[in-house]
Scaffold this motif. Structure first.
Motif, PDB file in Angstrom:
ATOM      1  N   VAL A 115      44.900   7.755  36.835  1.00 43.03           N
ATOM      2  CA  VAL A 115      45.326   7.809  38.246  1.00 43.03           C
ATOM      3  C   VAL A 115      44.382   8.762  38.949  1.00 43.03           C
ATOM      4  CG1 VAL A 115      47.655   7.338  39.073  1.00 43.03           C
ATOM      5  CG2 VAL A 115      47.324   9.025  37.285  1.00 43.03           C
ATOM      6  N   THR A 116      43.944   8.377  40.146  1.00 41.07           N
ATOM      7  CA  THR A 116      42.937   9.193  40.827  1.00 41.07           C
ATOM      8  C   THR A 116      43.452   9.699  42.167  1.00 41.07           C
ATOM      9  OG1 THR A 116      41.999   7.227  41.858  1.00 41.07           O
ATOM     10  CG2 THR A 116      41.014   7.927  39.784  1.00 41.07           C
ATOM     11  N   ASP A 117      42.788  10.735  42.638  1.00 39.53           N
ATOM     12  CA  ASP A 117      42.995  11.272  43.983  1.00 39.53           C
ATOM     13  C   ASP A 117      44.457  11.605  44.243  1.00 39.53           C
ATOM     14  OD1 ASP A 117      41.895  12.174  46.300  1.00 39.53           O
ATOM     15  OD2 ASP A 117      41.968  10.249  47.338  1.00 39.53           O
ATOM     16  N   ARG A 120      50.064  15.196  44.678  1.00 38.05           N
ATOM     17  CA  ARG A 120      51.170  15.914  44.036  1.00 38.05           C
ATOM     18  C   ARG A 120      51.405  15.308  42.670  1.00 38.05           C
ATOM     19  NH1 ARG A 120      53.222  15.827  48.978  1.00 38.05           N
ATOM     20  NH2 ARG A 120      54.469  13.962  48.659  1.00 38.05           N
ATOM     21  N   THR A 131      51.728  11.349  43.284  1.00 39.87           N
ATOM     22  CA  THR A 131      51.723  10.957  44.687  1.00 39.87           C
ATOM     23  C   THR A 131      50.280  10.792  45.152  1.00 39.87           C
ATOM     24  OG1 THR A 131      53.727  12.251  44.999  1.00 39.87           O
ATOM     25  CG2 THR A 131      52.548  11.586  46.998  1.00 39.87           C
ATOM     26  N   GLU A 133      47.633   8.776  48.373  1.00 41.10           N
ATOM     27  CA  GLU A 133      47.594   8.151  49.693  1.00 41.10           C
ATOM     28  C   GLU A 133      46.987   6.763  49.578  1.00 41.10           C
ATOM     29  OE1 GLU A 133      45.447  10.693  52.302  1.00 41.10           O
ATOM     30  OE2 GLU A 133      47.167  12.011  52.626  1.00 41.10           O
ATOM     31  N   MET A 134      47.389   5.887  50.501  1.00 43.68           N
ATOM     32  CA  MET A 134      46.736   4.578  50.588  1.00 43.68           C
ATOM     33  C   MET A 134      46.388   4.311  52.045  1.00 43.68           C
ATOM     34  SD  MET A 134      48.699   1.932  48.048  1.00 43.68           S
ATOM     35  CE  MET A 134      47.939   0.423  48.608  1.00 43.68           C
ATOM     36  N   GLY A 137      45.228   7.155  54.303  1.00 40.84           N
ATOM     37  CA  GLY A 137      46.167   8.235  54.599  1.00 40.84           C
ATOM     38  C   GLY A 137      47.339   7.804  55.479  1.00 40.84           C
ATOM     39  N   GLU A 140      51.877   7.134  51.964  1.00 40.63           N
ATOM     40  CA  GLU A 140      51.826   7.761  50.647  1.00 40.63           C
ATOM     41  C   GLU A 140      52.602   6.899  49.674  1.00 40.63           C
ATOM     42  OE1 GLU A 140      51.482  12.528  51.628  1.00 40.63           O
ATOM     43  OE2 GLU A 140      53.213  11.817  50.485  1.00 40.63           O
ATOM     44  N   THR A 141      52.176   6.931  48.425  1.00 44.64           N
ATOM     45  CA  THR A 141      52.921   6.213  47.394  1.00 44.64           C
ATOM     46  C   THR A 141      53.246   7.181  46.261  1.00 44.64           C
ATOM     47  OG1 THR A 141      50.897   5.622  46.210  1.00 44.64           O
ATOM     48  CG2 THR A 141      51.741   4.018  47.796  1.00 44.64           C
ATOM     49  N   THR A 142      54.346   6.907  45.581  1.00 41.39           N
ATOM     50  CA  THR A 142      54.549   7.575  44.299  1.00 41.39           C
ATOM     51  C   THR A 142      54.425   6.521  43.217  1.00 41.39           C
ATOM     52  OG1 THR A 142      56.923   7.309  44.581  1.00 41.39           O
ATOM     53  CG2 THR A 142      56.031   9.463  45.091  1.00 41.39           C
ATOM     54  N   SER A 143      53.777   6.893  42.132  1.00 40.22           N
ATOM     55  CA  SER A 143      53.610   5.987  41.008  1.00 40.22           C
ATOM     56  C   SER A 143      54.065   6.680  39.748  1.00 40.22           C
ATOM     57  CB  SER A 143      52.137   5.615  40.828  1.00 40.22           C
ATOM     58  OG  SER A 143      51.624   5.073  42.004  1.00 40.22           O
ATOM     59  N   GLU A 144      54.446   5.880  38.781  1.00 41.31           N
ATOM     60  CA  GLU A 144      54.876   6.441  37.503  1.00 41.31           C
ATOM     61  C   GLU A 144      54.048   5.877  36.378  1.00 41.31           C
ATOM     62  OE1 GLU A 144      59.583   7.068  38.542  1.00 41.31           O
ATOM     63  OE2 GLU A 144      59.028   5.937  36.733  1.00 41.31           O
ATOM     64  N   ARG A 154      43.001  15.634  44.137  1.00 38.38           N
ATOM     65  CA  ARG A 154      42.295  15.801  45.408  1.00 38.38           C
ATOM     66  C   ARG A 154      42.080  17.295  45.689  1.00 38.38           C
ATOM     67  NH1 ARG A 154      44.157  12.785  50.855  1.00 38.38           N
ATOM     68  NH2 ARG A 154      43.240  11.074  49.696  1.00 38.38           N
TER      69      ARG A 154
END
Ligand SMILES: Cc1cc2nc3c(=O)[nH]c(=O)nc-3n(C[C@H](O)[C@H](O)[C@H](O)COP(=O)(O)OP(=O)(O)OC[C@H]3O[C@@H](n4cnc5c(N)ncnc54)[C@H](O)[C@@H]3O)c2cc1C
Ligand SMILES: Nc1ncnc2c1ncn2[C@@H]1O[C@H](COP(=O)(O)O)[C@@H](O)[C@H]1O
Lengths: 317, 263
Positions: A115-117, A120, A131, A133-134, A137, A140-144, A154
């Motif tokens: 996972v990049t950039d 959080r 967390t 950005e897409m 900016g 924002e997304t959260t991914s698991e 970042r």
């Protein structure tokens, strides 16, 4: 328990600030699960770097003496070997130009998700919540993801680590396969210098893609004249050849800290903001109320630049 | 020699938009060729015009909708185009780097290019990683954030400049075959000519499924799952002016007078 391996970034004999931020992010993840924080310093004056990176909360610093400057083939080899040796759950690197030059290769070599950039991070020792950005900016997304991972962070999202730690500093005996080093750095060059130094200006009138056409730059120059200010710009204006490189503000341009920065038709991409967020006062003129620049502005003028700029010029003439 | 250019159709979002679950509602999205890939295509075409490349092939992973964007690359002058899509990709919100790498690998292995060009990053989900990951997967050498490439590629080496932070550039020698991630500003992307726009209908555009390429569906599932999408909370205490410019101007004028910057 999740151990973390944080990798530092340096260039021409100096550690870059994002190194200390990566240490902070690493300490945070390690703390969340009672893990250890390992820091890697690779190439350059590593003994000096190791002393400097021995900040509060660092458990061990691993040094690898090999060459002076960053080389992605060397970094990829060393980090995969450190991973095998230390078995950390997370490999954390800066989302810098160097970071993005080896982190994907490390993830690939170790068969780990990437996972990049991230802005959080949070872990329970099993699942990582990141967390990002897409869309420049705007959201924002959260991914698991579960298990081990390579993660880039970042810049300027975590504070730099400070204090003095009691880390164990040890030399890591990496085995470098020289045949696998198939790129070499021959020189560094400073670009974008010249007769105008935008870093010296008290007032910058800065123009972005919202200006649409080269001819329209005149509007910006008129305003700058009326204010006795200097014209700077975002990257697309320079890419188009409408202004010289020495006017570019941002990650790959100049870092400016004027009293007043007037951003006209600039969206506020992270690479741009990196160069101007230290301005004393920020005025943004933008038709998009959701543009990220509006979020960091002190005065957000939600309007069409083709109406506002001439009105301003007239006001000051 | 052949140059393979990876290209992506990216989404741009309108000023006002809505989010449903973990995606932006379709009606607020517009599609475009990723800006950075436009520069990568241009670089490949210039290498062809310089007599260094014989063939320029573009490849995208995307549904049928994105064929128009792919045809743009043919209209500009690419010789052939390849599109990969599969029902198995339909329900994945976000293709992660591992999945993209697995798919593009199969194309590179089939095409055996001497040079792969990608953009530095996608404008929408900005992983900034596919080019380097792909190179590592294939055992190619690579260079990231290239903003100048010498057009001779002599002795199997690419001489390039990598753009670092703070106005510093790195001069690097990279052994071929290699993948380079291309930065904006490296050239001036052309517009498609009228003839070019009519022609691509006749140019070859191959479509492959995962099965065709011998890729296991498990390889594209991805390890990263998006669980939430939202507008970032505004941290600003900005004074917002949203009145007529004739009123905004004096207010800003007064402010700048106060700050002693306006005459
Ligand atoms: C490795 C790397 C390094 C980079 N380095 C830099 C850097 O140093 N500096 C930099 O600037 N960028 C840099 N970038 C590029 C950055 O990501 C953005 O693409 C760029 O900053 C966008 O410039 P912009 O805001 O002018 O254009 P856009 O993002 O296209 O924004 C244009 C804005 O104008 C507004 N607008 C349009 N019409 C009007 C109107 N009539 N009136 C008012 N507003 C209007 C729009 O709402 C929009 O917000 C870098 C990218 C990468 C990948
Ligand atoms: N779906 C895709 N199809 C083809 N190429 C892609 C795709 N996604 C990313 N790429 C390529 O990889 C580059 C970097 O993208 P990313 O790593 O997603 O930020 C892009 O500029 C493209 O050249």
């Amino acid at each position: 328990m999740s151990d973390v391996l944080a990798v530092t970034d340096h260039r021409r004999g100096e550690l870059r600030d994002v190194s200390y931020e990566t240490i902070t992010a690493g300490r945070q993840l390690a703390d969340e699960t009672d893990g250890d924080l390992h820091v890697a310093v690779i190439s350059g004056p590593v003994d000096d770097f190791a002393q400097i990176c021995n900040r509060e909360g660092v458990d061990a610093v691993h040094t690898v003496k090999y060459g002076e400057e960053f080389n992605h083939d060397v970094y990829t080899q060393v980090i995969t070997q450190l991973y095998d040796e230390l078995a950390p759950q997370y490999v954390l690197t800066p989302n810098s130009v160097n970071g993005l030059d080896y982190a994907p290769a490390v993830a690939n070599a170790l068969n780990l998700p990437l996972v990049t950039d991230t802005v959080r991070l949070e872990t329970n020792g099993d699942t990582l919540i990141a967390t990002c950005e897409m869309y420049g900016g705007k959201v924002e997304t959260t991914s698991e993801l579960t298990g081990n991972a390579v993660v880039t962070i970042r810049g300027a999202e975590w504070p730099g680590a400070d204090g003095i730690g009691d880390a164990e500093i040890k030399e890591f005996q990496a085995e470098i396969d020289e045949d696998a080093i198939r790129s070499s750095v021959t020189a560094f060059e400073e670009v974008g210098n010249g007769n105008v130094d935008i870093t010296e200006a008290d007032v910058l009138v800065s123009v972005g893609r919202g200006i649409e056409e080269e001819e329209n730059l005149e509007l910006i120059e008129d305003l700058a004249d009326a204010l006795d200010a200097t014209v700077s710009s975002s990257r697309p204006i320079v890419d188009n050849g409408w202004l010289p490189k020495n006017r570019q503000v941002g990650q790959s341009g100049k870092v400016v800290t004027p009293d007043i920065y007037i951003a006209i038709g600039i969206s506020g991409a992270v690479q741009h903001v990196a160069g101007m967020k230290g301005s004393e006062m920020i005025v943004a003129i933008n038709t998009d109320p959701n543009a990220p620049i509006m979020d960091i502005a002190d005065y957000a003028i939600h309007d069409d630049l083709f109406d506002v700029v001439p009105a301003l010029t007239e006001e000051f003439q | 020699m052949e140059i393979l250019v990876t290209v992506k159709e990216v989404s741009t979002v309108e000023d006002e938009f809505g989010i449903e679950n973990t995606t932006i509602v379709d009606q607020y999205l517009n599609a475009d060729l990723n800006e950075l890939d436009d520069y990568a295509v241009e670089e490949a075409l210039q290498l062809q015009e310089a007599g260094i490349a014989d063939e320029v092939v573009t490849v995208t992973i995307g549904p049928e909708d994105c064929e128009q964007t792919l045809r743009q690359t043919l209209a500009k002058g690419a010789d052939r185009a390849v599109r990969v899509w599969d029902d198995a990709l339909e329900n994945i919100d976000l293709l992660d780097v591992g999945a993209k790498t697995a798919i593009l690998r199969a194309i590179v292995e089939a095409e055996e290019p001497d040079l792969v060009l990608t953009g530095v990053q996608s404008g929408d989900d900005n992983w900034g990683s596919t080019g380097v990951s792909l190179a590592a997967e294939l055992g190619l050498e690579w260079g990231a954030v290239v903003n100048h490439l010498k057009h001779d590629l002599e002795d199997g080496t690419a001489s390039d400049r990598r753009e670092l932070e703070g106005g510093v550039e790195e001069l690097t020698e990279i052994e071929l075959p290699a993948a380079l991630t291309i930065q904006t500003g490296i050239n001036e992307p052309r517009y498609a000519s009228l003839r070019g726009i009519r022609q691509p209908q006749r140019k070859e555009l191959d479509v492959h499924t995962l099965g065709d390429l011998g890729i296991d569906e498990g390889a594209v599932e991805g390890a990263v799952t998006v669980t939430d999408m939202y507008e970032p909370e505004s941290e600003t205490d900005a004074t917002v002016w949203q009145v007529r410019p004739e009123e905004t101007a004096p207010e800003l004028g007064e402010l700048l007078h106060e700050k002693e910057v306006a005459p």
